[in-house]
Design an enzyme around this catalytic site. Structure first.
Site, PDB file in Angstrom:
ATOM      1  N   PRO A   1       0.842  -1.204   0.000  1.00  0.00           N
ATOM      2  CG  PRO A   1      -0.251  -1.255   2.060  1.00  0.00           C
ATOM      3  CD  PRO A   1       0.699  -2.001   1.205  1.00  0.00           C
ATOM      4  CG  HIS A   2       1.871   2.968  -3.213  1.00  0.00           C
ATOM      5  ND1 HIS A   2       1.571   1.660  -3.552  1.00  0.00           N
ATOM      6  CD2 HIS A   2       1.597   3.690  -4.322  1.00  0.00           C
ATOM      7  CE1 HIS A   2       1.157   1.616  -4.806  1.00  0.00           C
ATOM      8  NE2 HIS A   2       1.156   2.847  -5.294  1.00  0.00           N
ATOM      9  CB  ALA A   3      -1.008   7.162   0.158  1.00  0.00           C
TER      10      ALA A   3
END
Length: 154
Positions: free
Chosen positions: A65-67
């Site tokens: 997950p990344h943002a």
């Protein structure tokens, strides 16, 4: 870029049980808040927004997950080992137990991509993943992740 550029010991955690992908996203955000000073609420929102574009479960029990996060100055990460794998809507439909999350400044272009490439490439290594799964201690996990680069560089 190296894992030591992304991680610090307090950004690594072992979680015994989590009930859902959404709960895991909250745990990731809480860990990022504690380790890197990110605001948990906006971090959850950014991660969920990214997940809505397509799941970040890349297969073989790994999720990335990344943002992008407003106000962040450099790319940072967290790592969670789940003692009980969960459904993360991964591309291979396998449950996930290794979760490496990345957070990048809104304007980070190439640095974010370099970090994603490093983590993705490293967690495709079956031997590294086996070592991570066999060592449910946060300090040991941090050492395994950061020492894997030293061995490759030698």
């Amino acid at each position: 870029m190296k894992f030591l550029d992304l991680l610090k010991p307090e950004a690594v955690k072992v979680v015994s049980a989590v009930s859902s992908k959404k709960r895991l996203i909250h745990d990731v955000a809480d860990l990022a808040a504690a380790a890197h000073g990110l605001a948990a609420g906006p971090t959850v929102e950014a991660l969920m927004e990214r997940e809505s574009l397509g799941p970040t479960g890349v297969g073989h029990g790994v999720a990335l997950p990344h943002a992008r996060i407003a106000g962040l100055e450099s790319v940072v990460g967290t790592f969670i080992l789940l003692e009980k794998p969960i459904d993360f809507e991964a591309v291979d439909r396998q449950p996930v137990d290794l979760v490496f999350s990345l957070f990048a400044p809104e304007e980070a272009g190439v640095e974010h991509l370099k970090a994603l490439a490093l983590v993705s490439r490293s967690l495709r290594d079956g031997n590294l993943c086996a070592k991570l799964r066999a060592n449910p201690d946060a300090g040991t996990l941090f050492t395994i992740l950061t020492e894997s680069e030293v061995v490759k560089a030698a």
